[in-house]
Motif scaffolding. Structure first.
Motif, PDB file in Angstrom:
ATOM      1  N   THR A  31      38.968  40.161  26.899  1.00  0.00           N
ATOM      2  CA  THR A  31      38.264  41.428  27.134  1.00  0.00           C
ATOM      3  C   THR A  31      36.881  41.408  26.525  1.00  0.00           C
ATOM      4  O   THR A  31      36.199  42.432  26.494  1.00  0.00           O
ATOM      5  CB  THR A  31      39.064  42.610  26.547  1.00  0.00           C
ATOM      6  OG1 THR A  31      39.271  42.398  25.156  1.00  0.00           O
ATOM      7  CG2 THR A  31      40.402  42.763  27.255  1.00  0.00           C
ATOM      8  N   ASN A  53      35.883  40.834  31.163  1.00  0.00           N
ATOM      9  CA  ASN A  53      37.304  40.761  31.489  1.00  0.00           C
ATOM     10  C   ASN A  53      37.618  39.604  32.427  1.00  0.00           C
ATOM     11  O   ASN A  53      37.118  39.551  33.563  1.00  0.00           O
ATOM     12  CB  ASN A  53      37.757  42.076  32.126  1.00  0.00           C
ATOM     13  CG  ASN A  53      37.678  43.239  31.157  1.00  0.00           C
ATOM     14  OD1 ASN A  53      38.601  43.455  30.373  1.00  0.00           O
ATOM     15  ND2 ASN A  53      36.577  43.974  31.211  1.00  0.00           N
ATOM     16  N   THR A  97      50.240  42.069  38.884  1.00  0.00           N
ATOM     17  CA  THR A  97      50.065  43.098  37.867  1.00  0.00           C
ATOM     18  C   THR A  97      49.232  44.230  38.437  1.00  0.00           C
ATOM     19  O   THR A  97      48.368  43.999  39.289  1.00  0.00           O
ATOM     20  CB  THR A  97      49.377  42.541  36.608  1.00  0.00           C
ATOM     21  OG1 THR A  97      49.233  43.582  35.632  1.00  0.00           O
ATOM     22  CG2 THR A  97      48.002  41.962  36.938  1.00  0.00           C
ATOM     23  N   TRP A 127      40.721  36.152  33.271  1.00  0.00           N
ATOM     24  CA  TRP A 127      42.046  35.566  33.135  1.00  0.00           C
ATOM     25  C   TRP A 127      41.974  34.072  33.444  1.00  0.00           C
ATOM     26  O   TRP A 127      41.171  33.633  34.281  1.00  0.00           O
ATOM     27  CB  TRP A 127      43.036  36.232  34.099  1.00  0.00           C
ATOM     28  CG  TRP A 127      43.327  37.654  33.775  1.00  0.00           C
ATOM     29  CD1 TRP A 127      44.415  38.156  33.114  1.00  0.00           C
ATOM     30  CD2 TRP A 127      42.516  38.796  34.104  1.00  0.00           C
ATOM     31  NE1 TRP A 127      44.323  39.520  33.010  1.00  0.00           N
ATOM     32  CE2 TRP A 127      43.172  39.941  33.602  1.00  0.00           C
ATOM     33  CE3 TRP A 127      41.290  38.948  34.758  1.00  0.00           C
ATOM     34  CZ2 TRP A 127      42.646  41.227  33.742  1.00  0.00           C
ATOM     35  CZ3 TRP A 127      40.759  40.226  34.901  1.00  0.00           C
ATOM     36  CH2 TRP A 127      41.438  41.349  34.395  1.00  0.00           C
ATOM     37  N   ASP A 174      48.210  46.596  35.991  1.00  0.00           N
ATOM     38  CA  ASP A 174      47.652  47.157  34.758  1.00  0.00           C
ATOM     39  C   ASP A 174      46.899  46.102  33.937  1.00  0.00           C
ATOM     40  O   ASP A 174      46.952  46.100  32.715  1.00  0.00           O
ATOM     41  CB  ASP A 174      48.745  47.812  33.908  1.00  0.00           C
ATOM     42  CG  ASP A 174      49.862  46.849  33.528  1.00  0.00           C
ATOM     43  OD1 ASP A 174      49.721  45.628  33.769  1.00  0.00           O
ATOM     44  OD2 ASP A 174      50.883  47.318  32.990  1.00  0.00           O
ATOM     45  N   GLY A 175      46.239  45.200  34.635  1.00  0.00           N
ATOM     46  CA  GLY A 175      45.420  44.213  33.954  1.00  0.00           C
ATOM     47  C   GLY A 175      46.184  43.096  33.284  1.00  0.00           C
ATOM     48  O   GLY A 175      45.610  42.342  32.496  1.00  0.00           O
ATOM     49  N   HIS A 199      44.183  36.064  28.755  1.00  0.00           N
ATOM     50  CA  HIS A 199      43.308  37.176  29.115  1.00  0.00           C
ATOM     51  C   HIS A 199      42.273  37.384  28.026  1.00  0.00           C
ATOM     52  O   HIS A 199      42.549  37.202  26.840  1.00  0.00           O
ATOM     53  CB  HIS A 199      44.140  38.451  29.300  1.00  0.00           C
ATOM     54  CG  HIS A 199      43.325  39.674  29.602  1.00  0.00           C
ATOM     55  ND1 HIS A 199      42.299  39.687  30.515  1.00  0.00           N
ATOM     56  CD2 HIS A 199      43.398  40.940  29.099  1.00  0.00           C
ATOM     57  CE1 HIS A 199      41.775  40.896  30.579  1.00  0.00           C
ATOM     58  NE2 HIS A 199      42.415  41.668  29.730  1.00  0.00           N
ATOM     59  N   PHE A 239      41.898  38.360  40.803  1.00  0.00           N
ATOM     60  CA  PHE A 239      41.842  39.778  40.470  1.00  0.00           C
ATOM     61  C   PHE A 239      40.774  40.439  41.321  1.00  0.00           C
ATOM     62  O   PHE A 239      39.697  39.871  41.552  1.00  0.00           O
ATOM     63  CB  PHE A 239      41.493  39.984  38.991  1.00  0.00           C
ATOM     64  CG  PHE A 239      42.701  40.012  38.086  1.00  0.00           C
ATOM     65  CD1 PHE A 239      43.183  41.204  37.576  1.00  0.00           C
ATOM     66  CD2 PHE A 239      43.353  38.830  37.759  1.00  0.00           C
ATOM     67  CE1 PHE A 239      44.300  41.226  36.752  1.00  0.00           C
ATOM     68  CE2 PHE A 239      44.467  38.835  36.930  1.00  0.00           C
ATOM     69  CZ  PHE A 239      44.945  40.047  36.428  1.00  0.00           C
ATOM     70  N   ASP A 251      39.998  43.830  40.626  1.00  0.00           N
ATOM     71  CA  ASP A 251      39.403  44.802  39.724  1.00  0.00           C
ATOM     72  C   ASP A 251      40.070  44.636  38.358  1.00  0.00           C
ATOM     73  O   ASP A 251      40.803  43.661  38.133  1.00  0.00           O
ATOM     74  CB  ASP A 251      39.559  46.239  40.258  1.00  0.00           C
ATOM     75  CG  ASP A 251      41.005  46.605  40.584  1.00  0.00           C
ATOM     76  OD1 ASP A 251      41.926  46.175  39.845  1.00  0.00           O
ATOM     77  OD2 ASP A 251      41.225  47.322  41.582  1.00  0.00           O
ATOM     78  N   LEU A 252      39.855  45.561  37.457  1.00  0.00           N
ATOM     79  CA  LEU A 252      40.398  45.441  36.106  1.00  0.00           C
ATOM     80  C   LEU A 252      41.919  45.507  36.064  1.00  0.00           C
ATOM     81  O   LEU A 252      42.533  45.031  35.109  1.00  0.00           O
ATOM     82  CB  LEU A 252      39.828  46.545  35.217  1.00  0.00           C
ATOM     83  CG  LEU A 252      38.393  46.370  34.723  1.00  0.00           C
ATOM     84  CD1 LEU A 252      37.909  47.646  34.048  1.00  0.00           C
ATOM     85  CD2 LEU A 252      38.301  45.199  33.769  1.00  0.00           C
ATOM     86  N   ASN A 253      42.541  46.069  37.074  1.00  0.00           N
ATOM     87  CA  ASN A 253      43.976  46.315  37.044  1.00  0.00           C
ATOM     88  C   ASN A 253      44.784  45.401  37.960  1.00  0.00           C
ATOM     89  O   ASN A 253      45.843  44.904  37.573  1.00  0.00           O
ATOM     90  CB  ASN A 253      44.268  47.771  37.408  1.00  0.00           C
ATOM     91  CG  ASN A 253      43.714  48.748  36.399  1.00  0.00           C
ATOM     92  OD1 ASN A 253      43.879  48.565  35.202  1.00  0.00           O
ATOM     93  ND2 ASN A 253      43.047  49.781  36.871  1.00  0.00           N
TER      94      ASN A 253
END
Length: 357
Positions: free
Chosen positions: A248, A234, A288, A236, A290-291, A246, A270, A272-274
Motif C-alpha cells: 500500500t 497499491n 477478491t 500485488w 476487498d483488495g 500486497h 486488478f 481497481d483497489l478492490n
C-alpha cells in the motif's frame, strides 16, 4: 480408482493406468474420469479396464489481452498469435512468428507488441493485420508492458531490462542492478514509475523511467510470475507456493495475503483497489472484492494451468492457459464459459459439462 457393484457395501481397487491425481468422474456415453495435467480416462466395461485417452498436442497460451469488449489477442506456443473481433466467441490465427512468443501487450485496438525467444520483438499499428519485427535484443524476453503508444519495457531471462520511447522501433538497455536471474513480470503505471520482479523474490522499482532501479524487500524467496498495480501505492505480486503479496506504499513494504491454497500462481489482474483475480495451476482462479483481505476460489470446471488473465471491468474477463484453453465470464467469474480458439482444438474441450477440457 475404487469401485463398487453392490451400492457401496463393498469397495475394491481398480487399476487406472495413470499416475496423475484424478479429480472427477462422469457417467455419460460410457464412464469418464479426468484429472491433473489434462489426463482423460474412459471405460466401456465398468472399469475393466480404464483406457487413457489421447489428449492431443499440449499447447500453451502464454498471454491474453483484450482492449475492449470485442477485440482480443492471445500468444500461443509456437509463435502463433490468435485474434478475435467477437469477444472471444470465435478466434482466428492472425500471424505465426519464427520464434516462440512469451508475452504480448496492446494499449488500444491498433497498437500492440509481442516478445519472445532470443529477444525478438514485433509490433503492429493496425490491430495485427500486419506484424513487423523491430529488433532482436539477444536474451529471451519473458514480459512486456506499455503505458501508451510510445513508452514500453521488456524484461529478460538474465535480468536485462529494455526500454523504448518510440513505440518499439528502438530499444535501450537498462541496468537492473542485480545478477543475472530471470525477470518474469513487469508493470508500469506511467512513463516514469514501474516495477519488475522474478526469481528468488526479487522486486525492482523505478521512478525515472528505468534509468535507475532500486531493489525492494519482499520478505520471500518465491519466484514472482505476475505483478499488477492500480496506482503508485497499491500493488500485488504473485508466484509459487500460493504466494500473494500486497503493498500500500509503492513497494516500500510488502505483506502476505492469506488465500487458502499453495498452488503455483501465474498471473494477477486488478481493475481497481478492490476487485482482482489471480490464476494458476490446476485451474485455480481466486477472486477478491476487498483488495485481497479476503480471497475466494472460483469454479472453473477445468484442471488445466491458467497462465494469463485479463479483465476490463468487474464483470467481463478472459483467461487462457494449457491445451489452448480460453475461458470468458460476464459475471466476474461466477460462471466461466469455454471458448475454442480454432477449429483444430482437441476434442477433450467438450468432454462433459463439469470438465470441458
Amino acid at each position: 480408482m475404487i469401485s463398487t457393484q453392490d451400492a457401496g457395501y463393498t469397495w475394491f481397487t481398480q487399476v487406472s493406468g495413470t499416475d496423475y491425481n484424478l479429480n472427477s468422474v462422469n457417467v455419460q456415453n460410457g464412464m469418464w474420469a479426468v484429472g491433473e495435467d489434462g489426463v482423460i480416462l474412459n471405460t466401456t466395461n465398468n472399469g475393466f479396464p480404464w483406457n487413457v485417452e489421447n489428449r492431443g498436442p499440449r499447447t500453451w497460451i502464454y498471454s491474453i489481452k483484450f482492449t475492449d469488449m470485442l477485440n482480443g489477442w492471445a500468444a500461443v506456443n509456437g509463435g502463433i498469435i490468435l485474434h478475435t473481433q467477437y469477444a472471444g466467441d470465435y478466434w482466428e490465427e492472425q500471424y505465426t512468428a519464427p520464434f516462440n512468443i512469451f508475452a504480448l501487450d496492446f494499449v488500444d485496438s491498433d497498437h500492440g507488441w509481442a516478445v519472445g525467444d532470443e529477444g525478438f520483438i514485433m509490433r503492429t499499428i493496425n490491430g495485427g493485420a500486419n506484424w513487423a519485427k523491430t529488433d532482436t535484443l539477444g536474451p529471451d524476453l519473458y514480459a512486456v508492458d506499455f503505458v501508451d503508444v510510445n513508452n514500453g519495457w521488456a524484461v529478460s531471462r538474465y535480468s536485462d531490462i529494455y526500454h523504448t520511447t518510440d513505440g518499439g522501433i528502438n530499444w535501450t538497455w537498462q541496468n537492473s542492478g542485480i545478477y543475472p536471474i530471470p525477470l518474469h513480470a513487469v508493470k508500469f503505471i506511467s512513463p516514469t514509475e514501474g516495477w519488475t520482479g522474478g526469481l528468488e523474490g526479487y522486486m525492482m522499482h523505478t521512478t525515472d523511467g528505468g534509468n535507475t532501479w532500486d531493489q525492494q524487500t519482499t520478505g520471500t524467496m518465491a519466484r514472482f510470475a505476475g505483478i499488477d498495480f492500480v496506482d503508485s501505492e497499491n500493488g500485488w505480486a504473485v508466484g509459487i507456493s500460493g504466494t500473494i503479496l500486497h503493498t500500500t506504499d509503492g513497494g516500500e513494504n510488502w505483506f502476505s495475503q492469506i488465500n487458502g491454497t499453495s498452488e503455483l500462481f501465474h498471473a494477477v489482474d486488478f481493475i481497481d483497489l478492490n476487485n482482482g483475480w489471480v490464476t494458476g495451476r490446476n485451474g485455480t482462479i481466486l477472486r477478491t472484492t476487498d483488495g485481497g483481505n479476503n480471497w475466494f476460489q472460483q469454479t472453473t470446471r477445468t484442471w488445466y494451468d491458467i497462465s494469463s488473465v485479463c479483465f476490463l471491468n468487474e464483470n467481463c474477463g478472459w483467461l487462457s492457459g494449457d491445451y489452448v484453453l480460453i475461458m470468458a465470464t460476464e459475471n466476474g467469474g461466477g460462471v466461466a464459459d469455454v471458448f475454442t480458439s480454432s477449429e483444430e482444438i482437441p476434442n477433450e474441450f467438450i468432454l462433459s459439462q463439469n470438465y470441458p477440457n
